[in-house]
Write an enzyme that holds these catalytic residues in place. Structure first.
Site, PDB file in Angstrom:
ATOM      1  N   GLY A 135     -11.098   3.558  51.218  1.00 42.20           N
ATOM      2  CA  GLY A 135     -12.087   3.374  50.155  1.00 42.20           C
ATOM      3  C   GLY A 135     -11.808   2.260  49.173  1.00 42.20           C
ATOM      4  O   GLY A 135     -12.716   1.739  48.534  1.00 42.20           O
ATOM      5  N   GLU A 169      -6.421   2.163  43.575  1.00 40.75           N
ATOM      6  CA  GLU A 169      -7.276   3.237  44.090  1.00 40.75           C
ATOM      7  C   GLU A 169      -8.700   3.042  43.605  1.00 40.75           C
ATOM      8  O   GLU A 169      -8.930   2.529  42.505  1.00 40.75           O
ATOM      9  CB  GLU A 169      -6.766   4.588  43.603  1.00 40.75           C
ATOM     10  CG  GLU A 169      -5.381   4.914  44.154  1.00 40.75           C
ATOM     11  CD  GLU A 169      -5.046   6.370  43.937  1.00 40.75           C
ATOM     12  OE1 GLU A 169      -5.700   7.227  44.546  1.00 40.75           O
ATOM     13  OE2 GLU A 169      -4.151   6.633  43.135  1.00 40.75           O
ATOM     14  N   ASP A 211      -9.368  11.535  41.473  1.00 38.70           N
ATOM     15  CA  ASP A 211     -10.143  12.770  41.312  1.00 38.70           C
ATOM     16  C   ASP A 211      -9.181  13.910  40.973  1.00 38.70           C
ATOM     17  O   ASP A 211      -8.856  14.128  39.804  1.00 38.70           O
ATOM     18  CB  ASP A 211     -10.909  13.012  42.617  1.00 38.70           C
ATOM     19  CG  ASP A 211     -11.722  14.285  42.590  1.00 38.70           C
ATOM     20  OD1 ASP A 211     -12.108  14.725  41.502  1.00 38.70           O
ATOM     21  OD2 ASP A 211     -11.993  14.846  43.677  1.00 38.70           O
ATOM     22  N   VAL A 237     -19.599  10.112  43.800  1.00 37.99           N
ATOM     23  CA  VAL A 237     -19.901   8.677  43.778  1.00 37.99           C
ATOM     24  C   VAL A 237     -19.908   8.103  45.192  1.00 37.99           C
ATOM     25  O   VAL A 237     -19.060   8.452  46.013  1.00 37.99           O
ATOM     26  CB  VAL A 237     -18.843   7.924  42.926  1.00 37.99           C
ATOM     27  CG1 VAL A 237     -19.226   6.455  42.779  1.00 37.99           C
ATOM     28  CG2 VAL A 237     -18.684   8.562  41.566  1.00 37.99           C
ATOM     29  N   ARG A 285     -20.358   3.114  52.385  1.00 37.83           N
ATOM     30  CA  ARG A 285     -19.217   2.348  51.869  1.00 37.83           C
ATOM     31  C   ARG A 285     -19.577   0.913  51.521  1.00 37.83           C
ATOM     32  O   ARG A 285     -18.995   0.328  50.624  1.00 37.83           O
ATOM     33  CB  ARG A 285     -18.130   2.271  52.955  1.00 37.83           C
ATOM     34  CG  ARG A 285     -17.078   3.320  52.841  1.00 37.83           C
ATOM     35  CD  ARG A 285     -15.912   2.907  53.707  1.00 37.83           C
ATOM     36  NE  ARG A 285     -15.308   4.023  54.397  1.00 37.83           N
ATOM     37  CZ  ARG A 285     -14.480   4.897  53.840  1.00 37.83           C
ATOM     38  NH1 ARG A 285     -14.171   4.779  52.570  1.00 37.83           N
ATOM     39  NH2 ARG A 285     -13.963   5.880  54.537  1.00 37.83           N
TER      40      ARG A 285
HETATM   41  P1  IMP Z   1      -7.746  12.648  44.833  1.00 38.35           P
HETATM   42  O1  IMP Z   1      -8.495  13.958  44.781  1.00 38.35           O
HETATM   43  O2  IMP Z   1      -7.538  12.083  43.455  1.00 38.35           O
HETATM   44  O3  IMP Z   1      -6.465  12.799  45.593  1.00 38.35           O
HETATM   45  O4  IMP Z   1      -8.663  11.632  45.622  1.00 38.35           O
HETATM   46  C1  IMP Z   1      -8.673  11.660  47.026  1.00 38.35           C
HETATM   47  C2  IMP Z   1      -9.671  10.760  47.643  1.00 38.35           C
HETATM   48  O5  IMP Z   1     -10.905  11.459  47.737  1.00 38.35           O
HETATM   49  C3  IMP Z   1     -10.040   9.464  46.944  1.00 38.35           C
HETATM   50  O6  IMP Z   1      -9.113   8.432  47.173  1.00 38.35           O
HETATM   51  C4  IMP Z   1     -11.377   9.162  47.607  1.00 38.35           C
HETATM   52  O7  IMP Z   1     -11.175   8.527  48.864  1.00 38.35           O
HETATM   53  C5  IMP Z   1     -11.941  10.555  47.838  1.00 38.35           C
HETATM   54  N1  IMP Z   1     -12.939  10.866  46.807  1.00 38.35           N
HETATM   55  C6  IMP Z   1     -12.757  11.533  45.647  1.00 38.35           C
HETATM   56  N2  IMP Z   1     -13.904  11.605  44.953  1.00 38.35           N
HETATM   57  C7  IMP Z   1     -14.846  10.950  45.681  1.00 38.35           C
HETATM   58  C8  IMP Z   1     -16.240  10.644  45.470  1.00 38.35           C
HETATM   59  O8  IMP Z   1     -16.876  10.972  44.445  1.00 38.35           O
HETATM   60  N3  IMP Z   1     -16.868   9.959  46.482  1.00 38.35           N
HETATM   61  C9  IMP Z   1     -16.230   9.567  47.613  1.00 38.35           C
HETATM   62  N4  IMP Z   1     -14.932   9.814  47.829  1.00 38.35           N
HETATM   63  C10 IMP Z   1     -14.241  10.486  46.875  1.00 38.35           C
END
Ligand code: IMP
Length: 191
Positions: free
Chosen positions: A46, A98, A102, A152, A164
């Site tokens: 991403g 990044e 999230d 998002v 994407r």
């Molecule tokens: P984390 O939850 O902070 O570990 O994020 C993990 C991954 O989830 C991110 O790097 C994104 O690839 C994906 N992700 C989290 N939120 C979104 C979103 O709103 N849209 C698309 N991908 C997401």
């Protein structure tokens, strides 16, 4: 800046000039902080558009490298590295790039992995911070945009591999996408 695309639950979050200005601000912050250059480590897949724009907007030397991780799913155990960087990070200023933080689990995992490699410094640069669902507390050094709890898509962010390559960032309705992952294709791609 709510701008609908004529599809339910789909709204513009950041247009192209807004993305460029945000990326330039982050690039300026990094350039000022790391005069000797940096290693940008991006998390596949991403963050690729963000990484490409960020690296070109910086005025300092940079090496670009990538990691790929298994995706985090509750109950599936911890995240693992599928593909590691090939750059020697010893004594380098390393910036984790990044597209969105999230839960923070990805960042926390990579901070601990990369932090063991005798780096000179390790920081996080994220385009989007969404603190609402944070599980792992992480210090974010450079943040483009903080958003409420909305899903998002675009500018690298996907839903099941779709959306994407949009040049803008949009917020989407997860209920709509759960019923039909292609629900926004017509509004966004005109087909
Ligand atoms: P984390 O939850 O902070 O570990 O994020 C993990 C991954 O989830 C991110 O790097 C994104 O690839 C994906 N992700 C989290 N939120 C979104 C979103 O709103 N849209 C698309 N991908 C997401």
């Amino acid at each position: 800046m709510a701008f609908g695309f004529g599809a339910p639950g789909l709204e513009l979050l950041l247009d192209e000039p807004g993305i460029s200005a945000t990326v330039q601000r982050l690039a300026d912050e990094l350039s000022e902080r790391h005069e000797d250059g940096v290693v940008l480590v991006a998390v596949l897949r991403g963050s690729v558009p963000f990484l490409a724009d960020l690296a070109r907007a910086m005025s300092i030397r940079s090496v670009v490298d990538f990691v790929a991780l298994t995706s985090y799913t509750p109950g599936a155990g911890r995240v693992r590295i599928l593909m590691d960087v090939t750059t020697d990070l010893t004594d380098r200023d390393v910036v984790l790039v990044e597209e969105i933080v999230d839960t923070g689990l990805t960042s926390a995992f990579l901070l601990s992995e990369l932090g063991r490699r005798d780096v000179r410094s390790l920081s996080i640069c994220t385009l989007i911070n969404r603190p609402a669902r944070r599980v792992a507390p992480v210090k974010l050094d450079h943040v483009g945009l903080e958003i409420p709890d909305r899903y998002v898509i675009g500018y690298g962010l996907d839903h099941q591999g779709r959306y994407r390559n949009l040049r803008v960032l949009a917020t989407a309705d997860t209920d709509v996408l759960a019923k039909d992952p292609d629900a926004y294709v017509e509004a966004l791609y005109g087909a």
